[in-house]
Design an enzyme around this catalytic site. Sequence first.
Site, PDB file in Angstrom:
ATOM      1  N   LYS A  84       8.319  -5.270  -3.619  1.00 55.09           N
ATOM      2  CA  LYS A  84       8.570  -4.356  -2.504  1.00 55.09           C
ATOM      3  C   LYS A  84       9.147  -5.130  -1.323  1.00 55.09           C
ATOM      4  O   LYS A  84       8.719  -6.247  -1.033  1.00 55.09           O
ATOM      5  CB  LYS A  84       7.277  -3.628  -2.114  1.00 55.09           C
ATOM      6  N   GLU A 140      -3.268   6.687  -2.306  1.00 56.09           N
ATOM      7  CA  GLU A 140      -2.328   7.558  -3.025  1.00 56.09           C
ATOM      8  C   GLU A 140      -2.784   8.995  -2.885  1.00 56.09           C
ATOM      9  O   GLU A 140      -3.988   9.265  -2.843  1.00 56.09           O
ATOM     10  CB  GLU A 140      -2.303   7.171  -4.503  1.00 56.09           C
ATOM     11  N   HIS A 166      -2.500  -5.611  -7.556  1.00 56.98           N
ATOM     12  CA  HIS A 166      -1.692  -5.323  -6.364  1.00 56.98           C
ATOM     13  C   HIS A 166      -2.383  -5.747  -5.051  1.00 56.98           C
ATOM     14  O   HIS A 166      -1.803  -6.448  -4.229  1.00 56.98           O
ATOM     15  CB  HIS A 166      -1.357  -3.836  -6.278  1.00 56.98           C
TER      16      HIS A 166
HETATM   17  C1  BG6 Z   1       0.394   1.139 -10.804  1.00 54.68           C
HETATM   18  C2  BG6 Z   1      -0.929   1.767 -11.118  1.00 54.68           C
HETATM   19  O1  BG6 Z   1       0.369  -0.230 -11.110  1.00 54.68           O
HETATM   20  O2  BG6 Z   1       0.690   1.306  -9.424  1.00 54.68           O
HETATM   21  C3  BG6 Z   1      -0.919   3.241 -10.736  1.00 54.68           C
HETATM   22  O3  BG6 Z   1      -1.209   1.643 -12.502  1.00 54.68           O
HETATM   23  C4  BG6 Z   1      -0.482   3.417  -9.307  1.00 54.68           C
HETATM   24  O4  BG6 Z   1      -2.201   3.830 -10.934  1.00 54.68           O
HETATM   25  C5  BG6 Z   1       0.812   2.649  -9.011  1.00 54.68           C
HETATM   26  O5  BG6 Z   1      -0.284   4.799  -9.079  1.00 54.68           O
HETATM   27  C6  BG6 Z   1       1.142   2.669  -7.526  1.00 54.68           C
HETATM   28  O6  BG6 Z   1       2.422   2.126  -7.333  1.00 54.68           O
HETATM   29  P1  BG6 Z   1       3.317   2.554  -6.086  1.00 54.68           P
HETATM   30  O7  BG6 Z   1       4.509   1.654  -6.137  1.00 54.68           O
HETATM   31  O8  BG6 Z   1       3.652   4.001  -6.282  1.00 54.68           O
HETATM   32  O9  BG6 Z   1       2.467   2.350  -4.862  1.00 54.68           O
END
Ligand code: BG6
Length: 484
Positions: free
Chosen positions: A182, A216, A240
Site C-alpha cells: 500500500k 472493515e 498485516h
Molecule cells: C486479507 C484478509 O488478507 O485482507 C481479509 O484475509 C481482509 O479478511 C483483507 O478483508 C483486507 O484487505 P484490504 O486491503 O481490503 O484492507
Amino acid sequence: MVSRVIPVDPFDLVIFGATGDLARRKILPGLYRRFWAGQMPPVARVIGAARSDMTEAAFRDLARAAIEDYVGARKRDAETIAAFLDRLSYVAVDATGEAGWTDLTAALRPDVVPAFYFSVGPALFGPIAERLHAHHMVRPESRVVVEKPFGHDLSSAQELNAVLAASFEEHQIYRIDHYLGKETVQNLMAVRFANVLFEPLWNAQYVDHVQITVAESVGVEGRGGYYDKSGAMRDMVQNHLMQLLCLIAMEPPSRFEPDSVRDEKLKVIRALDPVSPGDIVRGQYRAGPEGGSYLDAAGDRGSRTESFVALKVHVSNWRWAGTPFYLRTGKRLRARVSEIAVVFKDPPHFIFDDHENRRGNVLSIRLQPDEGMTMRVTIKEPGPGGMRLVEVPLDMSFAEALGEDAADMPDAYARLIMDVIRGNQTLFMRGDEVEAAWAWTDPVIAGWAARGDRPKPYDQGSSGPEDALMLMHRDGRRWREIEG
Ligand code: BG6
C-alpha cells in the site's frame, strides 16, 4: 507532477490458480493496469495454469471479464485490453499429478525472467514446487510468489518454509503481505527515514502510545469456512497489523535494501512481550439490520472464533520501553478505515490558561480511504479575544500533493508483482520474520483455547465490544473514532 513509469524486464509469469478468486480480483486486473501504464513490457507473457481444461480463448474471456469488473472505466479501452489479452495463454496442469507439466515447460522462454505465482492453497505449494523442480523449470533467476495464509501456526509455517526451501533459495521466495504494497506504508518509511523532523521524537520519551486500527465494514460472508478456522488474530494481526507495527517501531535500517529492512523488522517482532490475557479483547458481531451474525456466516453456532480483536502490545527495547501499542481489527465495524496514530505526550509544562483546548500532537497515517498523513498541531485561534487555542491538521495528503497522478497510483498487488519481476524483496516477508510472528501469536491463541474464552458479542456498525474501549480507558486513553 509527472509519474515516471520504468518498464520492467520481459518476463513469463505463470499464475497457478489462474481461474480463482484472487487472480480475478487482484492479479489479472493489477497486471492489466501496469500494462496500461506502460510498465509491463509488450513482450511479457502471463500464463494461466489451473486444473480446468480451458481453452486459451476461454481464459482470455475470464481475464476480460475480470478487467471489466475490477478496473475503472478511465483505464479501459478496447485496444489496450486486446493487446493485453494477447499476452495471455493457458495451460491445464494437475498440481498433484503429471498432466500438463511438459506443456508448461514448453511454454516458458529461456531468455526472460521466469516467475511463478502460487495463487493456491498452501497444501499445493509443495507439490507444485516439486514439479517445477523436476521439470527443470527452476533456474537461478526464477522467482516464486506465495500468498497468505502462510501457515496456521509456527509448525505449519516452518513446514511450508522447508517445502519451499527444497526447491528455491530464500532470495527467490516472495511471501506477499499486500499491506506492504500500500502506498502509505512505503511513504511511512520515507517520512521516517528521509526527514530529520520525526526521528528524534520517535521513542518512548515523546510518544505516549501508538494505535493501529484496521476496521472493515464487510463481514465474513462467503468466506465463513476459511475464516472460522482462522479468526482475526491469524487472518489480520499475525501478518498485516504486525507488519505495520514493525514499520513504526523498527530502527532505521542502514540501507533501503531488502535484508537491512527485514533484519530491523525481525528485531521488533523478537522484542515483543508475550501478551497477558487481560490485555486482549475478542469479539463476534451480532445479527443486525445489515445482515446475519458472525455465527450465521461461520455456519457453527458454537464457534469461538473472533471476528474482532483488540490488544495492548509492548515492544521491549530501549526505544519503546513504556510506550504501549494498541492494535485492533474487526469485521462489520462502523467504517472501512486503516489508520496508524502516533500519539505524542503533552508538553512537559503548559503555560496557557486555555486548558480546555489543550491537546497533544497526533501523527495519523491513513492507509485507506484517503491515503495520507496528518499531523495534529495546536495554534492560536486567529483574531482578537485573547490567547485561545485551537487544533488544526497539518495535512500531508498524497492525493492532493500528487494531483491527477494519484488516480493512477498502482494498487498493492500490481506494485508487488512488479517488484517480483524487478527482483526486489524489500516489501516481502522473509521466512524467519513469518516464523517469529507465529512464535509470538501461537501462545496467545493457545491461551484462549486453554481458558475456554468466548468472544464478546458486538453490534454491527459499532467500534467493537465495550471491553475494547475499556482496554484503553483503564489506561486513561481512548481510541480514535472509526470514521470513513
Ligand atoms: C486479507 C484478509 O488478507 O485482507 C481479509 O484475509 C481482509 O479478511 C483483507 O478483508 C483486507 O484487505 P484490504 O486491503 O481490503 O484492507
